[in-house]
Every structure is written in structure tokens, then in C-alpha cells.
Write a protein that holds these residues in place. Structure first.
Motif, mmCIF file in Angstrom:
data_model
loop_
_atom_site.group_PDB
_atom_site.id
_atom_site.type_symbol
_atom_site.label_atom_id
_atom_site.label_comp_id
_atom_site.label_asym_id
_atom_site.label_seq_id
_atom_site.Cartn_x
_atom_site.Cartn_y
_atom_site.Cartn_z
ATOM 1 N N GLN A 35 0.822 -1.197 0.000
ATOM 2 C CA GLN A 35 0.000 0.000 0.000
ATOM 3 C C GLN A 35 0.867 1.262 0.000
ATOM 4 O O GLN A 35 2.012 1.245 0.436
ATOM 5 N N PRO A 36 0.321 2.363 -0.501
ATOM 6 C CA PRO A 36 1.124 3.586 -0.662
ATOM 7 C C PRO A 36 1.533 4.214 0.660
ATOM 8 O O PRO A 36 0.921 3.967 1.703
ATOM 9 N N PRO A 37 2.566 5.054 0.619
ATOM 10 C CA PRO A 37 3.090 5.683 1.841
ATOM 11 C C PRO A 37 2.073 6.514 2.600
ATOM 12 O O PRO A 37 2.257 6.761 3.783
ATOM 13 N N ALA A 38 0.989 6.934 1.983
ATOM 14 C CA ALA A 38 -0.034 7.713 2.681
ATOM 15 C C ALA A 38 -0.617 6.929 3.854
ATOM 16 O O ALA A 38 -1.191 7.500 4.780
ATOM 17 N N ASP A 39 -0.432 5.585 3.839
ATOM 18 C CA ASP A 39 -0.968 4.739 4.900
ATOM 19 C C ASP A 39 0.057 4.473 5.998
ATOM 20 O O ASP A 39 -0.088 3.560 6.789
ATOM 21 N N ASP A 69 -1.089 3.810 9.568
ATOM 22 C CA ASP A 69 -2.085 2.773 9.775
ATOM 23 C C ASP A 69 -1.407 1.522 10.322
ATOM 24 O O ASP A 69 -0.677 0.826 9.600
ATOM 25 N N ILE A 70 -1.641 1.204 11.596
ATOM 26 C CA ILE A 70 -0.990 0.061 12.235
ATOM 27 C C ILE A 70 -1.353 -1.243 11.533
ATOM 28 O O ILE A 70 -0.518 -2.141 11.387
ATOM 29 N N GLN A 71 -2.610 -1.371 11.075
ATOM 30 C CA GLN A 71 -3.014 -2.593 10.386
ATOM 31 C C GLN A 71 -2.163 -2.839 9.143
ATOM 32 O O GLN A 71 -1.792 -3.977 8.851
ATOM 33 N N GLN A 72 -1.856 -1.768 8.414
ATOM 34 C CA GLN A 72 -1.033 -1.933 7.218
ATOM 35 C C GLN A 72 0.413 -2.270 7.570
ATOM 36 O O GLN A 72 1.072 -3.056 6.879
ATOM 37 N N ILE A 73 0.912 -1.708 8.652
ATOM 38 C CA ILE A 73 2.277 -2.040 9.084
ATOM 39 C C ILE A 73 2.370 -3.524 9.423
ATOM 40 O O ILE A 73 3.306 -4.212 9.021
ATOM 41 N N VAL A 74 1.384 -4.024 10.155
ATOM 42 C CA VAL A 74 1.373 -5.443 10.513
ATOM 43 C C VAL A 74 1.314 -6.303 9.261
ATOM 44 O O VAL A 74 2.052 -7.295 9.131
ATOM 45 N N SER A 75 0.462 -5.938 8.315
ATOM 46 C CA SER A 75 0.349 -6.703 7.074
ATOM 47 C C SER A 75 1.663 -6.713 6.309
ATOM 48 O O SER A 75 2.113 -7.758 5.817
ATOM 49 N N HIS A 76 2.287 -5.556 6.209
ATOM 50 C CA HIS A 76 3.557 -5.471 5.479
ATOM 51 C C HIS A 76 4.672 -6.252 6.171
ATOM 52 O O HIS A 76 5.606 -6.725 5.529
ATOM 53 N N ALA A 77 4.573 -6.404 7.493
ATOM 54 C CA ALA A 77 5.599 -7.143 8.231
ATOM 55 C C ALA A 77 5.429 -8.652 8.114
ATOM 56 O O ALA A 77 6.401 -9.400 8.276
#
Length: 354
Positions: free
Chosen positions: A173-177, A180-188
Motif C-alpha cells: 500500500q502507498p506511503p499515505a498509509d 495505519d498500524i493494520q497496514q504495518i502489521v500486514s507489510h511485516a
């Protein structure tokens, strides 16, 4: 007549250390307190290496349109799926022309004609092969996939083939997110993989694992806890921190019900293939079922070595168990996903002389 898992094949894109992905890409996306939070999430994810068909260290897809991502999905998924299917057929001793049903699970890419058609063509399956596409079910899709293919084998007396192929790397997802903790967890957590499974009628399989039962429970009151939304910039994961608590409320009851129908208890299971959605998920399952650390060693090992690859992940755990020097006699597979949905599959070692 039981359906027996008589062959498996795994195909993986190039792997990279989690620390390298953080240092080389994600660390630059965050600043200040958010960077400290993101780094802690990456370090505590349980993931040490991960695979990406499209690595952010090489190509940044964060601002790609969904159309561009879907075109790339076809380019990357076809050779990956072909490799997994070819290996599964080889280990089962069958040819592509023997397959009566070809099922494909994927929630990370869509196109028509899809992987089921293109791979059946490229691998030389019969023009009369039946096909099934299981889409957008997420991390648990392998188990309903096993249910559908094993039912076909049992009813028709012909082999079936299941492929789970996911390219989560295409949905950065783009840096604008960045907040967003949910996106950080997903990316990890998320990674890419393809795993194929051949199922054969018991009287045609020299050895393998018979599929004894596939069962599920869905708590629709928590449907918003895990989502996978199609946006103009790829697919976006929604992941509530309440997911482990929902699993805790349902997993023991579902497992006990399935085992009771076969005259078994938790103590009778010597192999546990639990989808490693993350460290907290595994902790909850271990606590609710009263399992020791050894029981989830394979699941934690897959999370560490491969990350959460969505639908193929629980099959990677199964593959690790079946390759042990002393393979388990009975295996219980558990996977979880949107719904919230919990799926259970009971497997039992089978041979022609048993």
C-alpha cells in the motif's frame, strides 16, 4: 473410499531477510514515533526471511494501479504455479493427463482466462478436466479447497489437484498509509508462495495422508475484523487486534467436535499444521488446546522461514510435517480468515496395506 494426499510440490520466489527488507525499504517510509512502532512490529513479527515475486527492494509497486498489479500477477503466478504443480505430480507418480479436477485457490490476483485454464493448457491436462477456482477466501482457502477436491476424488474415483498460489507482494500500500498500524502489521507478515497437492483414491495411492474430515465455523458477528478490499491501488488488508480473541472463543469447541466424531481427543494428534497468521495467533491456539511448544514447532518454523503466504501457508506446514524423519500418524490442520472463519481438516496416514 478415502481421498489420499499422495503428492505435494512447493515453489517459492526469491527470499530476502526480514531485516534487509526493513532497512532497505520500509524504514524509509516512517518517521519519529511511527518509525519506532513499525520497527518493533517488524522485529516481533516472527518472520526472519520472506519471499517476494516483486520485491520492494527492486520495484516499488505501492502506487501501481490495480490493473497494473493484476497484469503482473499473471506474469509471475503462471511460472510459479507451473513449478509447484509439476513437482506435486512428479512426487505422486501421476501425469497431468491423469487429473480429473484441477482446483486453484488465490485471493491476490484475478484474470480471465485464469490460472486454472492457462496452467491446464500449458501442463497438458485433458480438455475434459474439470476446473474450480476458489477466490477471495484468504488464508484458510486451502482447507475448503482440500474439502472440494477430496469430495471429488471420493465421489468419482479419479485424481484431483489443488493449487494455492498467492502474490501478496503485489499489494503493497502507498506511503499515505504509513500511520495505519493494520497496514504495518500486514507489510511485516505477508509473503509469496505456491503449493500444489495431488489427491488420489486410496486404492491408487501407495502412501500418503487420507482426508478424514473438513469442518468449519464462522462467526459473522465479527465479519469486520478481517477484510481484504479491492481498491484502485491494489487490495487492502483490514486486520483487527481482536482477531486472536475471536479465535480463542471458537477453536477449542471446533477441534473437540471434529475429533469426537472420530473417537479421538487432542492427545491423539501427533502432528499440528496450524496456519501461522502471526505469533499471537499461534499463542492463542497453543493455549486454548493445551499444546506444548513442540506441537507448534513446524508452524512457527514456517512463519520464520517463509512468512504468512496466505492460502499456501498451512500447506507449507503440512509439507514440513510429512518430511520429518518420523512423520506424524494423525495431523490436524487449522486455518483462519475472513468471516471470521475457522477451518479444520483431519488427516490420517494411509497405505495400501493398512
Amino acid at each position: 473410499m478415502a481421498a489420499v494426499i499422495s503428492g505435494m510440490g512447493v515453489a517459492l520466489p526469491p527470499a530476502t531477510a526480514q531485516a534487509e527488507v526493513w532497512d532497505g525499504y520500509f524504514a524509509r517510509r516512517y518517521t519519529g514515533a511511527q518509525r519506532r512502532i513499525a520497527r518493533r512490529i517488524f522485529e516481533n513479527s516472527g518472520v526472519r526471511t520472506r519471499q517476494a515475486a516483486v520485491s520492494p527492494l527492486v520495484e516499488d509497486v505501492a502506487n501501481w494501479s490495480t490493473e497494473r498489479r493484476m497484469r503482473r500477477y499473471q506474469t509471475e503466478a503462471i511460472p510459479l504455479g507451473k513449478a509447484a504443480v509439476s513437482r506435486a505430480l512428479e512426487t505422486s507418480g501421476l501425469s497431468a493427463g491423469d487429473v480429473g479436477l484441477f482446483a486453484v485457490c488465490s485471493c491476490t490476483g484475478y484474470a480471465t482466462p485464469g490460472l486454472d485454464i492457462l496452467l491446464a493448457r500449458d501442463l497438458g491436462m485433458s480438455p475434459t478436466v474439470q476446473r474450480l477456482f476458489v477466490g477471495h477466501m484468504g488464508c484458510y482457502a486451502a482447507l475448503p479447497g482440500l474439502g472440494a477436491t477430496s469430495d471429488y476424488v471420493t465421489a468419482r474415483g479419479r485424481p484431483a489437484l489443488l493449487l494455492c498460489a498467492e502474490l501478496t507482494s503485489l499489494h503493497l500500500q502507498p506511503p499515505a498509509d504509513r500511520t495505519d498500524i493494520q497496514q504495518i502489521v500486514s507489510h511485516a507478515l505477508f509473503s509469496d508462495a505456491a503449493v500444489a497437492v495431488v489427491l488420489t483414491p486410496r486404492d491408487q495411492a501407495l502412501a500418503g495422508y487420507a482426508v478424514r474430515e473438513v469442518a468449519a465455523v464462522t462467526d459473522t458477528t465479527t465479519a469486520d475484523h478481517m477484510t481484504w478490499e479491492v481498491t484502485d491501488l491494489g487490495f487492502r488488508m483490514g486486520l483487527s487486534a481482536e482477531v486472536p480473541a475471536v479465535l480463542a472463543a471458537h477453536v477449542r469447541g471446533l477441534v473437540d467436535d471434529v475429533l469426537a466424531r472420530h473417537g479421538l481427543t487432542v492427545d491423539a494428534i501427533d502432528g499440528w499444521a496450524v496456519h501461522p497468521g502471526g505469533p499471537r495467533i499461534l499463542d492463542v491456539v497453543q493455549e486454548q488446546l493445551g499444546l506444548d511448544d513442540d506441537a507448534l514447532e513446524a508452524s512457527r518454523g514456517v512463519l520464520s522461514a517463509y512468512g504468512n503466504c496466505s492460502s499456501p501457508t498451512v500447506l507449507l506446514v503440512l509439507d514440513a510435517l510429512r518430511k520429518r524423519q518420523l512423520p506424524p500418524r494423525r495431523i490436524l490442520m487449522l486455518a483462519f480468515g475472513p468471516g471470521l472463519t475457522l477451518y479444520v481438516t483431519l488427516l490420517e496416514a494411509s497405505t495400501l496395506t493398512a
